[in-house]
Scaffold this motif. Structure first.
Motif, mmCIF file in Angstrom:
data_model
loop_
_atom_site.group_PDB
_atom_site.id
_atom_site.type_symbol
_atom_site.label_atom_id
_atom_site.label_comp_id
_atom_site.label_asym_id
_atom_site.label_seq_id
_atom_site.Cartn_x
_atom_site.Cartn_y
_atom_site.Cartn_z
ATOM 1 N N LEU A 1 0.840 -1.192 0.000
ATOM 2 C CA LEU A 1 0.000 0.000 0.000
ATOM 3 C C LEU A 1 0.874 1.240 0.000
ATOM 4 C CD1 LEU A 1 -2.751 1.454 0.358
ATOM 5 C CD2 LEU A 1 -2.447 1.147 2.819
ATOM 6 N N VAL A 2 0.547 2.187 -0.865
ATOM 7 C CA VAL A 2 1.317 3.415 -0.962
ATOM 8 C C VAL A 2 0.379 4.574 -1.276
ATOM 9 C CG1 VAL A 2 1.806 3.149 -3.429
ATOM 10 C CG2 VAL A 2 3.382 4.466 -1.984
ATOM 11 N N GLN A 3 0.747 5.750 -0.812
ATOM 12 C CA GLN A 3 -0.010 6.957 -1.123
ATOM 13 C C GLN A 3 0.252 7.394 -2.560
ATOM 14 O OE1 GLN A 3 -2.503 7.740 1.109
ATOM 15 N NE2 GLN A 3 -1.668 9.695 1.816
ATOM 16 N N ALA A 4 -0.720 8.061 -3.157
ATOM 17 C CA ALA A 4 -0.515 8.626 -4.481
ATOM 18 C C ALA A 4 0.723 9.518 -4.479
ATOM 19 C CB ALA A 4 -1.737 9.410 -4.927
ATOM 20 N N GLY A 5 1.541 9.366 -5.510
ATOM 21 C CA GLY A 5 2.793 10.092 -5.585
ATOM 22 C C GLY A 5 3.970 9.346 -4.998
ATOM 23 N N GLY A 6 3.714 8.239 -4.324
ATOM 24 C CA GLY A 6 4.763 7.451 -3.715
ATOM 25 C C GLY A 6 5.385 6.461 -4.676
ATOM 26 N N SER A 7 6.253 5.595 -4.125
ATOM 27 C CA SER A 7 7.021 4.660 -4.936
ATOM 28 C C SER A 7 6.989 3.259 -4.349
ATOM 29 C CB SER A 7 8.483 5.113 -5.038
ATOM 30 O OG SER A 7 8.601 6.373 -5.670
ATOM 31 N N LEU A 8 7.112 2.272 -5.223
ATOM 32 C CA LEU A 8 7.295 0.879 -4.855
ATOM 33 C C LEU A 8 8.267 0.250 -5.831
ATOM 34 C CD1 LEU A 8 3.674 -0.420 -4.101
ATOM 35 C CD2 LEU A 8 5.519 -0.143 -2.434
ATOM 36 N N ARG A 9 8.964 -0.778 -5.359
ATOM 37 C CA ARG A 9 9.872 -1.532 -6.213
ATOM 38 C C ARG A 9 9.490 -3.011 -6.150
ATOM 39 N NH1 ARG A 9 14.916 -0.823 -8.619
ATOM 40 N NH2 ARG A 9 16.264 -2.678 -8.751
ATOM 41 N N LEU A 10 9.068 -3.560 -7.277
ATOM 42 C CA LEU A 10 8.712 -4.958 -7.376
ATOM 43 C C LEU A 10 9.904 -5.779 -7.852
ATOM 44 C CD1 LEU A 10 5.209 -4.728 -9.123
ATOM 45 C CD2 LEU A 10 5.764 -4.526 -6.683
ATOM 46 N N SER A 11 10.021 -6.996 -7.318
ATOM 47 C CA SER A 11 11.070 -7.910 -7.716
ATOM 48 C C SER A 11 10.458 -9.242 -8.118
ATOM 49 C CB SER A 11 12.071 -8.144 -6.578
ATOM 50 O OG SER A 11 12.701 -6.946 -6.193
#
Length: 123
Positions: A11-21
């Protein structure tokens, strides 16, 4: 047999970042194209980004400039860096790999999918 194991959703706020592996394992002769797809509830599974064995990348227009796909062949892993996330990016993200597998004295090509990882973007 080849397995794709995904991680990094959340879960992340709009404008945030995630990194999938996504790490591939098994009787791999060579990894060809790899990529990421996503599917929102009630929607079809759509291609997000791909990367060839030579490192050439392709992106869905809606994520260009925000997402970056990369690979580390030493680790048999593909990544998706997602920046400036929007609510419309929320979906289950699936890893895909076109793999030449070893079967006895010969090899053959097969498509493999990860189990999917949930990405939720709140406003």
């Amino acid at each position: 047999q080849v397995h794709l194991v995904e991680s990094g959703g959340g879960l992340v706020q709009a404008g945030g970042s995630l990194r999938l592996s996504c790490a591939a394992s098994g009787n791999i002769f060579s990894l060809n194209a790899m990529g990421w797809y996503r599917q929102a509830p009630g929607k079809s599974r759509d291609l997000v980004a791909t990367i060839t064995s030579g490192g050439t990348t392709m992106y869905q227009d809606s994520v260009k400039g925000r997402f970056t796909i990369s690979r580390d062949d030493a680790k048999n892993t593909v990544y998706l860096q997602m920046d400036s996330l929007k609510p419309e990016d929320a979906a289950v993200y699936f890893c895909y790999a076109d793999v030449r597998v070893t079967e006895g004295w010969r090899t053959r090509r097969n498509d493999y999918w990860g189990q999917g990882t949930q990405v939720t973007v709140s406003s």
